[in-house]
Design a protein around this motif. Structure first.
Motif, short mmCIF file in Angstrom:
data_model
loop_
_atom_site.label_atom_id
_atom_site.label_comp_id
_atom_site.label_asym_id
_atom_site.label_seq_id
_atom_site.Cartn_x
_atom_site.Cartn_y
_atom_site.Cartn_z
N UNK A 99 24.81 75.73 34.11
CA UNK A 99 25.43 74.49 34.60
C UNK A 99 24.51 73.89 35.65
N UNK A 100 24.19 72.59 35.50
CA UNK A 100 23.28 71.97 36.47
C UNK A 100 23.47 70.46 36.49
N UNK A 101 23.21 69.84 37.65
CA UNK A 101 23.30 68.39 37.76
C UNK A 101 22.20 67.69 36.97
N UNK A 102 22.42 66.41 36.72
CA UNK A 102 21.45 65.63 35.93
C UNK A 102 20.06 65.63 36.57
N UNK A 103 19.99 65.45 37.88
CA UNK A 103 18.70 65.39 38.55
C UNK A 103 17.95 66.72 38.43
N UNK A 104 18.67 67.82 38.61
CA UNK A 104 18.03 69.14 38.51
C UNK A 104 17.54 69.40 37.09
N UNK A 105 18.30 68.96 36.11
CA UNK A 105 17.87 69.12 34.73
C UNK A 105 16.58 68.36 34.47
N UNK A 122 13.92 84.35 21.70
CA UNK A 122 15.20 84.97 21.37
C UNK A 122 16.32 84.57 22.33
N UNK A 123 16.02 83.70 23.29
CA UNK A 123 17.04 83.23 24.23
C UNK A 123 17.55 81.86 23.79
N UNK A 124 18.87 81.73 23.74
CA UNK A 124 19.50 80.42 23.51
C UNK A 124 19.94 79.88 24.87
N UNK A 125 19.39 78.74 25.27
CA UNK A 125 19.72 78.13 26.56
C UNK A 125 20.80 77.08 26.32
N UNK A 126 22.00 77.38 26.77
CA UNK A 126 23.16 76.49 26.60
C UNK A 126 23.36 75.74 27.91
N UNK A 127 22.87 74.50 27.98
CA UNK A 127 22.86 73.72 29.22
C UNK A 127 24.02 72.72 29.25
N UNK A 128 24.83 72.80 30.31
CA UNK A 128 25.85 71.79 30.57
C UNK A 128 25.37 70.96 31.74
N UNK A 129 25.08 69.69 31.49
CA UNK A 129 24.53 68.80 32.52
C UNK A 129 25.67 67.99 33.10
N UNK A 139 34.19 79.32 35.63
CA UNK A 139 34.06 78.37 34.52
C UNK A 139 33.30 78.95 33.33
N UNK A 140 32.88 80.21 33.42
CA UNK A 140 32.28 80.87 32.28
C UNK A 140 30.78 80.70 32.14
N UNK A 141 30.10 80.30 33.22
CA UNK A 141 28.65 80.13 33.16
C UNK A 141 27.94 81.38 33.68
N UNK A 142 26.75 81.60 33.16
CA UNK A 142 25.93 82.73 33.62
C UNK A 142 25.13 82.38 34.86
N UNK A 143 24.78 81.10 35.00
CA UNK A 143 23.96 80.66 36.13
C UNK A 143 24.16 79.17 36.34
N UNK A 144 23.67 78.69 37.47
CA UNK A 144 23.75 77.27 37.76
C UNK A 144 22.62 76.86 38.68
N UNK A 145 22.41 75.56 38.81
CA UNK A 145 21.45 75.03 39.76
C UNK A 145 22.22 74.23 40.79
N UNK A 146 22.01 74.56 42.07
CA UNK A 146 22.77 73.96 43.17
C UNK A 146 21.84 73.59 44.32
N UNK A 147 22.25 72.59 45.08
CA UNK A 147 21.58 72.33 46.34
C UNK A 147 21.93 73.44 47.33
N UNK A 148 21.04 73.67 48.28
CA UNK A 148 21.24 74.76 49.23
C UNK A 148 22.56 74.71 49.96
N UNK A 149 23.06 73.50 50.25
CA UNK A 149 24.30 73.38 51.02
C UNK A 149 25.53 73.81 50.21
N UNK A 150 25.39 73.94 48.89
CA UNK A 150 26.52 74.30 48.05
C UNK A 150 26.45 75.74 47.55
#
Length: 298
Positions: A99-105, A122-129, A139-150
């Motif tokens: 899970x990641x914001x549009x700008x980070x993507x 062999x990795x499937x990258x399932x990105x929710x922008x 929310x069922x995600x393995x990882x996310x991209x966040x700003x430091x304050x969050x």
């Protein structure tokens, strides 16, 4: 089925495969007498004889043959499944839900998607922008991209870039008609382009800081957007003042199409991080994504 029942049935299969109790006991690393007792207890629980035993040979009864035909394929499938799952521990494979914001993507993932695919086929990258701030694990995600304050305390955080800052910008035409704000409070007299963060009902308050003093301004204006790149497009057309990440608008500033405002009120803050839950066994695919972004970050 309890664990000891599976072990007893597996012992039964081993006896049939090995041909007698002695070889089966050696294969299972138990005493022949222990294995014999195991089989007696299994037959007592089932209420049927599974093996015909003599001092020299062992053969299946009809009930034993029926049990073997049904249980052995199931046992082999279970053992194969365990081997396959263990492979996830060491081999980067499977799906990573990110899970990641549009700008980070746009900044960190999209420029390297081809290289990531070649590196980890062999990795499937399932990105929710999505610009909403969510609970990644819930929310069922393995990882996310966040700003430091969050960032949350229970997450591993890997820095993807340097610090960032947001700046207010407007077109030269707008400033020529409406003048320049000198302080954040002056923005209340201007036409500003509001941003509503997905998943929230209110508008984002523009944040400024100078000499240790922090100010959050609830601006107003003729346009509300849920994607801030639309705000920049509108600012270029003279609709009003926009507020966005400096690196994203710098090319437009350099080209003279937008003018930064209140720069001395625009502090830097912690930038983007890849984050994932702290756990004893992090999937190899998640570790691979983290290592890849750490070395190829923009």
């Amino acid at each position: 089925m309890r664990g000891n029942e599976y072990a007893d049935l597996r012992a039964f299969v081993t006896i049939v495969e090995q041909g007698n109790f002695t070889r089966a006991a050696k294969h299972l690393r138990v005493a022949p007498s222990t294995l014999s007792q195991t089989m007696r207890e299994l037959e007592e629980r089932l209420g049927v004889r599974l093996l015909n035993r003599t001092t020299r040979s062992t053969s299946l009864t009809d009930a034993g043959a029926h049990l073997l035909a049904r249980f052995k394929p199931a046992m082999e499938e279970m053992e194969a499944a365990v081997v396959a799952v263990r492979g996830f521990r060491d081999t980067p494979a499977g799906t990573v839900r990110l899970h990641l914001p549009r700008l980070a993507s746009a900044t960190f993932l999209e420029p390297v998607l081809g290289l990531f695919r070649k590196t980890y086929p062999d990795i499937v990258l399932d990105m929710t922008i999505d610009d909403a701030v969510i609970d990644i694990v819930k929310s069922g995600f393995d990882a996310g991209v966040r700003l430091g304050e969050f960032l949350e305390n229970n997450m591993v955080a890997i820095k993807l870039g340097g610090s960032v800052r947001q700046v207010a910008v407007a077109s030269p035409d707008y400033l020529g008609l409406h003048g320049w704000p000198k302080t954040p409070s002056d923005l209340l007299k201007h036409r500003c382009i509001n941003w509503r963060q997905p998943g929230t009902n209110g508008f984002y308050n523009w944040e400024f800081e100078k000499d240790g003093r922090s100010v959050a301004v609830a601006v107003d204006g003729p346009l509300v957007v849920s994607h801030r790149d639309v705000a920049i497009t509108a600012a270029l057309q003279g609709v009003g003042i926009a507020f966005w990440e400096e690196n994203q608008v710098q090319p437009l500033i350099d080209a003279g199409k937008l003018v930064p405002i209140l720069e001395d009120w625009s502090p830097r803050f912690p930038g983007w991080h890849l984050c994932y839950p702290k756990q004893r066994h992090t999937p190899a695919a998640v570790r691979a994504l983290a290592d890849f972004l750490r070395t190829s970050r923009g």
